[in-house]
Design a protein around this motif. Structure first.
Motif, PDB file in Angstrom:
ATOM      1  N   LEU A 360      85.584 -24.212  51.403  1.00 59.24           N
ATOM      2  CA  LEU A 360      85.268 -24.959  50.193  1.00 59.24           C
ATOM      3  C   LEU A 360      86.106 -24.432  49.035  1.00 59.24           C
ATOM      4  O   LEU A 360      86.485 -23.252  49.026  1.00 59.24           O
ATOM      5  N   PRO A 361      86.402 -25.256  48.050  1.00 61.88           N
ATOM      6  CA  PRO A 361      87.300 -24.847  46.958  1.00 61.88           C
ATOM      7  C   PRO A 361      86.869 -23.577  46.237  1.00 61.88           C
ATOM      8  O   PRO A 361      87.705 -22.775  45.824  1.00 61.88           O
ATOM      9  N   SER A 362      85.555 -23.368  46.088  1.00 62.97           N
ATOM     10  CA  SER A 362      85.097 -22.225  45.301  1.00 62.97           C
ATOM     11  C   SER A 362      84.845 -20.976  46.136  1.00 62.97           C
ATOM     12  O   SER A 362      84.319 -19.991  45.632  1.00 62.97           O
ATOM     13  N   THR A 381      77.808 -19.005  51.968  1.00 63.68           N
ATOM     14  CA  THR A 381      78.320 -18.711  50.628  1.00 63.68           C
ATOM     15  C   THR A 381      79.626 -17.956  50.715  1.00 63.68           C
ATOM     16  O   THR A 381      80.497 -18.091  49.863  1.00 63.68           O
ATOM     17  N   SER A 382      79.791 -17.140  51.773  1.00 65.35           N
ATOM     18  CA  SER A 382      81.036 -16.414  52.014  1.00 65.35           C
ATOM     19  C   SER A 382      81.474 -15.691  50.743  1.00 65.35           C
ATOM     20  O   SER A 382      80.710 -14.937  50.156  1.00 65.35           O
ATOM     21  N   PHE A 392      74.250 -20.593  41.127  1.00 62.99           N
ATOM     22  CA  PHE A 392      75.425 -20.678  41.995  1.00 62.99           C
ATOM     23  C   PHE A 392      75.062 -21.161  43.401  1.00 62.99           C
ATOM     24  O   PHE A 392      75.843 -21.858  44.051  1.00 62.99           O
ATOM     25  N   ILE A 393      73.860 -20.829  43.903  1.00 63.90           N
ATOM     26  CA  ILE A 393      73.459 -21.295  45.238  1.00 63.90           C
ATOM     27  C   ILE A 393      73.332 -22.815  45.244  1.00 63.90           C
ATOM     28  O   ILE A 393      73.781 -23.493  46.177  1.00 63.90           O
ATOM     29  N   PHE A 421      71.384 -25.667  54.872  1.00 68.60           N
ATOM     30  CA  PHE A 421      71.861 -25.297  53.543  1.00 68.60           C
ATOM     31  C   PHE A 421      71.414 -23.880  53.198  1.00 68.60           C
ATOM     32  O   PHE A 421      70.494 -23.331  53.819  1.00 68.60           O
ATOM     33  N   VAL A 422      72.077 -23.312  52.198  1.00 72.77           N
ATOM     34  CA  VAL A 422      71.640 -22.017  51.685  1.00 72.77           C
ATOM     35  C   VAL A 422      70.261 -22.207  51.059  1.00 72.77           C
ATOM     36  O   VAL A 422      70.038 -23.159  50.301  1.00 72.77           O
TER      37      VAL A 422
END
Length: 564
Positions: A360-362, A381-382, A392-393, A421-422
């Motif tokens: 993912l971009p972020s 989340t890496s 942020f989550i 999902f997280v």
């Protein structure tokens, strides 16, 4: 197109497929910037119109026809949104057959129909009712995206057929005309229905149904009333119905009439073949990939079409000239020496679509794994940037959800998808994520349902499956592991060898024995490097002499014991 993008000719070309577990990184910002520059090449009038749009979308269609199998990609602002390719497998979806009832399964409430193909087709009793009642829809197969309009009063409930009447009306051996609504997937045969539909550019003809409808994606009230008025004027046979597709929005009546005549002629040809057919056979197949693209994709929303093959360019322009001549100026012949998919960053995005891990971009990533039962998606989340932010989550999940839905469409994933999902504690965040996914799925042409997050943070997405997924089309099961994706460990194989040796030892308990153990070279190297002590202990304990030999043709999970 310019000839400025050229690469030096190479003497040797090497290709090595990347492991699916290896993330494929795509610089979306650079791709979007390049697309923005291309959008500025449009006419001044088109650019002025774009200024008044809320959602500025620059849509391009790239048609790669120089290969043996054609490929078509659709990008929006440079980002790949749709990809289709011809394959060497027969696609049955949309095909119409003359069939014969082979078997009736009362427990399944279904019939198996011989359609002249390798596998019999599955026909649920509910899918036979449209044939009996002359209605295309009922409470079990109603399409929520279509507003039903009845041209005549529906039959009373007393006269309507029910599934209990199906075995009597269609006993074994009965002839029946059916249409495939799901191709062969895996070991399963196709699924068919008696509700026949023939899609055109603006209309869908339902030759066995009196019901008509209008796509709910046409939201303008006045436009819907206009189409209802046109419906009353159409010269439509009493036993047939039509559905106005989204593309009919704003379409002049003469174009609708012409589209209807084409569909009626197609149905007449199908009926003629049916009358000549002696047994189960194919009556009609869906048009070729290029014809479907002209019919379904080349709408007014498309800004540019690039074709890299002169014959395909001539075919497309000829077809567009007949049905939408105002689109001709958008179709261009691509002449660059660099392959069209590489030139416009399509190839790298296809490679990412085939990967298991999508960055993912972020900084986060999603992991997609397709199985026979369902598709599992994990959100990590890496190294996501912004870990100190309280939300942020939630932002990770939103970013992941957008990419997951895009990947589901690109990969043509059907059936059940479970997304992990997280975990989010706040009920508001969970609700907003669910609503966001619902909104994103509205643009999917395939019927899709989504369910709220469970207590474990799992979201279920159900997407109608018509054809094989892109992964199934482009990949074959591994001939080495038979598609399992895993092999027995060398340690486990050594345990099996010991078991076989012990069995031999027990059959001849006293005399010393000597065996040649034949294995794959990889196995032999590993064993002699890691299990030397274990081998010597077995030889001493069981009075054996083992001579290890290798056979490069032997599977790494197999071995041979030869008594010497």
């Amino acid at each position: 197109m310019s000839e400025s993008h050229q690469k030096p000719l190479a003497d040797t070309i090497c290709y090595q497929a990347k492991p699916k577990e290896t993330p494929v990184t795509v610089n979306k910002k650079a791709i979007q910037t390049a697309a923005e520059q291309r959008s500025k090449e449009q006419t001044l009038f088109k650019r002025i119109l774009d200024l008044f749009k809320r959602d500025k979308r620059f849509t391009e269609v790239f048609i790669n026809g120089v290969l043996s199998h054609k490929r078509v990609a659709v990008s929006v602002n440079g980002i790949l949104e749709s990809f289709e390719t011809e394959t060497d497998r027969q696609q049955l979806f949309g095909a119409i057959f003359k069939g014969k009832i082979q078997n009736l399964e009362s427990g399944l409430k279904a019939a198996f129909v011989d359609i002249g193909q390798e596998k019999n087709a599955f026909l649920h009793y509910w899918d036979i009712l449209p044939c009996l009642n002359g209605e295309g829809y009922n409470e079990h197969n109603h399409d929520d995206e279509i507003e039903i309009i009845n041209r005549e009063e529906r039959k009373s409930a007393a006269s309507a057929a029910t599934i209990d009447m199906v075995p009597e009306r269609f006993p074994i051996g009965s002839d029946i005309i059916v249409q495939a609504i799901k191709s062969c997937i895996g070991t399963k045969g196709p699924r068919v229905t008696t509700h026949i539909t023939l899609p055109g550019r603006y209309l869908i003809l339902t030759p066995c149904s009196v019901q008509c409808g209008i796509s709910k994606k046409i939201e303008n009230k006045h436009e819907r009333e206009r189409l209802k008025g046109i419906l009353k004027k159409l010269m439509l046979p009493n036993e047939m119905g039509v559905i106005f597709r989204t593309a009919s929005n704003g379409c002049p009546m003469r174009h609708l009439v012409r589209d209807l005549q084409v569909l009626l002629n197609t149905w007449r040809r199908i009926k003629a073949r049916l009358s000549e057919a002696k047994g189960p056979c194919l009556l009609y197949t869906e048009p070729t990939l290029l014809e479907r693209i002209v019919r379904d994709v080349l709408t007014d929303d498309v800004d540019r079409v690039l074709v890299d093959n002169e014959a395909d360019f001539a075919f497309i322009t000829e077809r567009v000239k007949e049905i939408a001549p105002h689109m001709l100026k958008k179709i261009k012949l691509y002449r660059d020496s660099i392959p069209i998919f590489e030139r416009f960053n399509v190839e790298c995005q296809i490679d990412q679509t085939l990967a298991t891990r999508i960055p993912l971009p972020s900084g986060g990533e999603i992991v997609i794994q397709e199985t026979e039962a369902l598709t599992a998606v994990d959100v990590n989340t890496s190294s996501h940037k912004g870990g100190e932010n309280k939300t942020f989550i939630f932002q990770v999940n939103l970013e992941a959800a957008r990419e997951i839905i895009r990947q589901i469409r690109l990969r043509n994933i059907g059936g059940v998808t479970i997304v992990d999902f997280v975990d989010m504690k706040q009920a508001k965040s969970r609700r907003l994520l669910f609503e966001f996914v619902q909104k994103e799925l509205e643009t999917d042409k395939v019927h899709t349902q989504v369910f709220p997050l469970t207590q474990l943070g799992l979201m279920q997405i159900s997407r109608q499956r018509h054809t094989e997924s892109l992964h199934s089309q482009l990949y074959a099961p591994c001939c080495y592991c038979n598609g399992e994706g895993k092999l027995q460990s060398f340690w486990f194989l050594w345990m099996k060898v010991q078991t076989a040796l012990w069995e031999q030892r027990q059959s001849i308990p006293e005399a010393p024995l000597s065996f040649k153990v034949v294995v794959n070279p990889l196995v032999k190297t590993y064993w002699l490097g890691h299990y030397q002590d274990s081998i010597q202990a077995i030889e001493h304990k069981w009075s054996l002499h083992l001579n290890f030999s290798e056979d490069v043709q032997l599977h790494v999970e197999h071995f041979r014991l030869i008594r010497q």
